[in-house]
Motif scaffolding. Structure first.
Motif, PDB file in Angstrom:
ATOM      1  N   ARG A 324       0.864  -1.192   0.000  1.00 40.55           N
ATOM      2  CA  ARG A 324       0.000   0.000   0.000  1.00 40.55           C
ATOM      3  C   ARG A 324       0.897   1.238   0.000  1.00 40.55           C
ATOM      4  N   MET A 325       0.537   2.188  -0.859  1.00 34.96           N
ATOM      5  CA  MET A 325       1.358   3.387  -1.044  1.00 34.96           C
ATOM      6  C   MET A 325       0.556   4.631  -0.692  1.00 34.96           C
ATOM      7  N   LEU A 326       1.161   5.491   0.102  1.00 34.73           N
ATOM      8  CA  LEU A 326       0.524   6.769   0.423  1.00 34.73           C
ATOM      9  C   LEU A 326       0.658   7.741  -0.737  1.00 34.73           C
ATOM     10  N   PRO A 327      -0.251   8.710  -0.827  1.00 35.10           N
ATOM     11  CA  PRO A 327      -0.079   9.756  -1.839  1.00 35.10           C
ATOM     12  C   PRO A 327       1.299  10.399  -1.718  1.00 35.10           C
ATOM     13  N   GLY A 328       2.021  10.445  -2.828  1.00 32.39           N
ATOM     14  CA  GLY A 328       3.377  10.984  -2.824  1.00 32.39           C
ATOM     15  C   GLY A 328       4.445   9.976  -2.457  1.00 32.39           C
ATOM     16  N   GLY A 329       4.047   8.753  -2.130  1.00 32.25           N
ATOM     17  CA  GLY A 329       5.021   7.760  -1.681  1.00 32.25           C
ATOM     18  C   GLY A 329       5.349   6.688  -2.693  1.00 32.25           C
ATOM     19  N   GLU A 330       4.920   6.881  -3.951  1.00 32.97           N
ATOM     20  CA  GLU A 330       5.105   5.837  -4.949  1.00 32.97           C
ATOM     21  C   GLU A 330       6.574   5.601  -5.297  1.00 32.97           C
ATOM     22  N   GLU A 331       7.335   6.656  -5.469  1.00 30.56           N
ATOM     23  CA  GLU A 331       8.745   6.496  -5.833  1.00 30.56           C
ATOM     24  C   GLU A 331       9.515   5.816  -4.711  1.00 30.56           C
ATOM     25  N   GLU A 332       9.257   6.230  -3.493  1.00 30.36           N
ATOM     26  CA  GLU A 332       9.901   5.592  -2.349  1.00 30.36           C
ATOM     27  C   GLU A 332       9.562   4.104  -2.292  1.00 30.36           C
ATOM     28  N   PHE A 333       8.313   3.768  -2.561  1.00 30.10           N
ATOM     29  CA  PHE A 333       7.887   2.376  -2.529  1.00 30.10           C
ATOM     30  C   PHE A 333       8.651   1.551  -3.563  1.00 30.10           C
ATOM     31  N   HIS A 334       8.714   2.056  -4.772  1.00 31.28           N
ATOM     32  CA  HIS A 334       9.370   1.346  -5.867  1.00 31.28           C
ATOM     33  C   HIS A 334      10.859   1.137  -5.556  1.00 31.28           C
ATOM     34  N   ASP A 335      11.529   2.186  -5.122  1.00 32.95           N
ATOM     35  CA  ASP A 335      12.961   2.086  -4.821  1.00 32.95           C
ATOM     36  C   ASP A 335      13.235   1.111  -3.677  1.00 32.95           C
ATOM     37  N   PRO A 343      19.157  -8.662  -6.157  1.00 33.65           N
ATOM     38  CA  PRO A 343      19.428  -9.006  -7.560  1.00 33.65           C
ATOM     39  C   PRO A 343      18.868 -10.354  -8.004  1.00 33.65           C
ATOM     40  N   ASP A 344      18.484 -11.217  -7.062  1.00 34.42           N
ATOM     41  CA  ASP A 344      18.082 -12.568  -7.431  1.00 34.42           C
ATOM     42  C   ASP A 344      16.568 -12.778  -7.489  1.00 34.42           C
ATOM     43  N   VAL A 345      15.819 -11.731  -7.204  1.00 32.63           N
ATOM     44  CA  VAL A 345      14.364 -11.861  -7.199  1.00 32.63           C
ATOM     45  C   VAL A 345      13.756 -10.739  -8.034  1.00 32.63           C
ATOM     46  N   GLU A 346      12.911 -11.105  -8.966  1.00 32.38           N
ATOM     47  CA  GLU A 346      12.206 -10.120  -9.778  1.00 32.38           C
ATOM     48  C   GLU A 346      10.880  -9.768  -9.108  1.00 32.38           C
ATOM     49  N   TRP A 347      10.433  -8.523  -9.292  1.00 27.56           N
ATOM     50  CA  TRP A 347       9.110  -8.172  -8.791  1.00 27.56           C
ATOM     51  C   TRP A 347       8.375  -7.330  -9.810  1.00 27.56           C
ATOM     52  N   GLU A 348       7.042  -7.421  -9.753  1.00 25.27           N
ATOM     53  CA  GLU A 348       6.188  -6.651 -10.653  1.00 25.27           C
ATOM     54  C   GLU A 348       4.869  -6.370  -9.951  1.00 25.27           C
ATOM     55  N   PHE A 349       4.143  -5.397 -10.470  1.00 26.06           N
ATOM     56  CA  PHE A 349       2.819  -5.117  -9.924  1.00 26.06           C
ATOM     57  C   PHE A 349       1.828  -6.146 -10.467  1.00 26.06           C
ATOM     58  N   HIS A 350       1.261  -6.918  -9.571  1.00 28.12           N
ATOM     59  CA  HIS A 350       0.197  -7.846  -9.931  1.00 28.12           C
ATOM     60  C   HIS A 350      -1.104  -7.081 -10.152  1.00 28.12           C
ATOM     61  N   HIS A 351      -1.310  -6.057  -9.341  1.00 28.35           N
ATOM     62  CA  HIS A 351      -2.460  -5.153  -9.482  1.00 28.35           C
ATOM     63  C   HIS A 351      -2.072  -3.832  -8.830  1.00 28.35           C
ATOM     64  N   ARG A 352      -2.334  -2.747  -9.526  1.00 31.65           N
ATOM     65  CA  ARG A 352      -1.912  -1.448  -9.012  1.00 31.65           C
ATOM     66  C   ARG A 352      -3.011  -0.421  -9.220  1.00 31.65           C
ATOM     67  N   GLU A 353      -3.292   0.364  -8.179  1.00 31.83           N
ATOM     68  CA  GLU A 353      -4.212   1.493  -8.275  1.00 31.83           C
ATOM     69  C   GLU A 353      -3.646   2.660  -7.492  1.00 31.83           C
ATOM     70  N   ARG A 354      -3.952   3.830  -7.972  1.00 29.57           N
ATOM     71  CA  ARG A 354      -3.346   5.051  -7.445  1.00 29.57           C
ATOM     72  C   ARG A 354      -3.807   5.385  -6.026  1.00 29.57           C
ATOM     73  N   PRO A 355      -2.954   6.021  -5.234  1.00 30.18           N
ATOM     74  CA  PRO A 355      -3.406   6.597  -3.964  1.00 30.18           C
ATOM     75  C   PRO A 355      -4.242   7.841  -4.234  1.00 30.18           C
ATOM     76  N   LEU A 356      -5.101   8.183  -3.281  1.00 24.21           N
ATOM     77  CA  LEU A 356      -6.005   9.324  -3.467  1.00 24.21           C
ATOM     78  C   LEU A 356      -5.885  10.303  -2.312  1.00 24.21           C
ATOM     79  N   GLU A 357      -6.109  11.552  -2.633  1.00 26.21           N
ATOM     80  CA  GLU A 357      -6.172  12.622  -1.626  1.00 26.21           C
ATOM     81  C   GLU A 357      -7.255  13.584  -2.085  1.00 26.21           C
TER      82      GLU A 357
END
Length: 446
Positions: A324-335, A343-357
């Motif tokens: 779960r990502m807070l508004p404005g926290g998407e870049e921090e979450f991804h990084d 390096p040995d595990v891949e990840w991807e968004f299985h389902h993604r929806e935007r935070p709201l304010e």
């Protein structure tokens, strides 16, 4: 329309109907098991019948057979005013009858309480909306602004058959809507010492359901294997589960903290450089539960999939994580996920929806507060951010600001939030009556 005329809309029939509609909708099993396994059509047809019975014209829309949505518009008296969306979903999460005190699809009314799956999530709100607009039709009431009703499919999964489908393929039905209300707000939260709080949602954390995949060298379980996919995945999952996310305070959360602290006479300088949110939460008592999940991003491992036999090392392993990502926290979450998976595990968004304010300094938000406090004098409505998400995410694509406002007055000891997706979900009859009155009051004045 005079205030006296407005007050007459909610009569004994409306109060009887909201209970009956809640019970009837619960009895219609709309269990959503995910992956398209659901049929909301019987519930949608019920809703359409209740609307059509009072000459409110419903439109039924499906992305695929059985996954039915209902949309209707009630014309307001002020043609210059923007429209308001009122939406609720028709699907529910699964329920195992053996675990329940009463059958989860009985809709039984026992000791002044309606029991069953969907009683608070969210067939109660669907029923309240139906009872209100039918009362308007009987008494000749018109709201100030257009009210667009949407009863949706698939909210309990990806919303792809519901609000997502409506927003992408039928945007014209929501023309003029600038704001919307739906679930998870304006319920009584007993904060101790007789204090009654009604949290009204003005934000949602974004959905970030993740799929993690580790690859390695398959082989015999008895052999040394430095490229074990299960070990790699397990290490990444452990790092994610143990990670301490940094504090990130959004405007809605800051407002919530400020108002809750003020109600309890606790000094709180939320913008101070040395502000310690955890220290303040420790002082807020039960009210801290409203805020604690929304001061940080989060990622909780939920599913592990690997292997097929105990003496065989598989070549790959998979995990799923509820992020779960807070508004404005998407870049921090991804990084952060890049770093934690390694390096040995891949990840991807299985389902993604935007935070709201959504803004709280608006006439609409003030009207929500006023409606709740009008029917529960001495209580206080406060803003908050939802830890999870609703169909408001999909409707936000159309520029609609979403709020959580499904009012219920609940007795002390009734843990509303704990009943979401839980055994013995139920709602008091008196809470439904309160909700109908508050919705009627708000919707006519919004």
């Amino acid at each position: 329309m005079a205030d006296g005329e407005r007050a007459e809309a909610i009569d004994a029939q409306a109060l009887e109907e909201v209970v009956r509609f809640t019970s009837d909708l619960i009895r219609i099993d709309t269990t959503n098991r995910g992956g398209g396994d659901c049929s909301e059509r019987p519930a949608a047809e019920y809703v359409a019948e209740m609307l059509g019975d009072v000459e409110i014209e419903p439109t039924l829309l499906e992305r695929s057979p059985g996954r039915t949505n209902v949309v209707a518009r009630i014309e307001g008296s002020d043609r210059s005013a923007p429209a308001l969306l009122v939406h609720g979903h028709l699907d529910v999460v699964p329920a195992e009858p053996a675990d329940w005190t009463v059958h989860p699809f009985s809709g039984e009314v026992r000791d002044g309480v309606v029991w069953g799956r969907g009683a608070i999530d969210m067939k109660d709100m669907d029923a309240m909306v139906l009872a209100v607009v039918r009362a308007w039709a009987r008494t000749g009431v018109r709201p100030r602004r257009d009210i667009v009703l949407a009863f949706t499919a698939d909210e309990e999964d990806s919303a792809a058959w519901g609000a997502g489908f409506l927003a992408d393929r039928h945007a014209e039905l929501f023309e003029g809507c600038t704001e919307g209300i739906s679930e998870s707000g304006a319920f009584t939260f007993h904060a101790g010492s007789g204090m009654r709080i009604y949290p009204i949602a003005a934000g949602e954390r974004g959905t970030a359901w993740l799929k993690l995949t580790a690859h390695g060298r398959a082989g015999h379980g008895s052999k040394v294997n430095r490229d074990n996919a299960v070990s790699r995945l397990a290490a990444a999952v452990a790092r994610i589960g143990e990670h301490s996310w940094p504090v990130r305070l959004t405007p809605t959360v800051k407002s919530a903290l400020t108002e809750l602290a003020a109600l309890q006479g606790i000094p709180a300088e939320v913008d101070a450089p040395d502000f310690d949110v955890d220290a303040l939460l420790a002082k807020l008592g039960p009210a801290a539960a409203l805020i604690e999940p929304t001061v940080r991003n989060s990622a909780n491992p939920t599913v592990l999939e690997a292997g097929y036999k105990v003496n065989v090392i598989p070549g790959s392993a998979t995990a799923y994580v509820d992020g779960r990502m807070l508004p404005g926290g998407e870049e921090e979450f991804h990084d952060t996920l890049d770093r934690l998976t390694g390096p040995d595990v891949e990840w991807e968004f299985h389902h993604r929806e935007r935070p709201l304010e959504a803004p709280i300094d608006t006439p609409t938000y003030r009207a929500m507060r006023a409606a709740v406090e009008h029917f529960d004098p001495g209580a206080r409505a406060v803003p908050y951010c939802m830890s999870g998400g609703t169909d408001a995410k999909q409707f936000s694509r159309l520029g609609i600001a979403g709020y959580g406002f499904s009012p219920l007055r609940l007795p002390e000891g009734f843990d509303y939030q704990a009943l979401y997706h839980a055994v013995d979900e139920r709602v008091p009859v008196e809470a439904l009556h309160f909700g109908v009155r508050v919705l009627d009051h708000f919707l006519k004045r919004a």
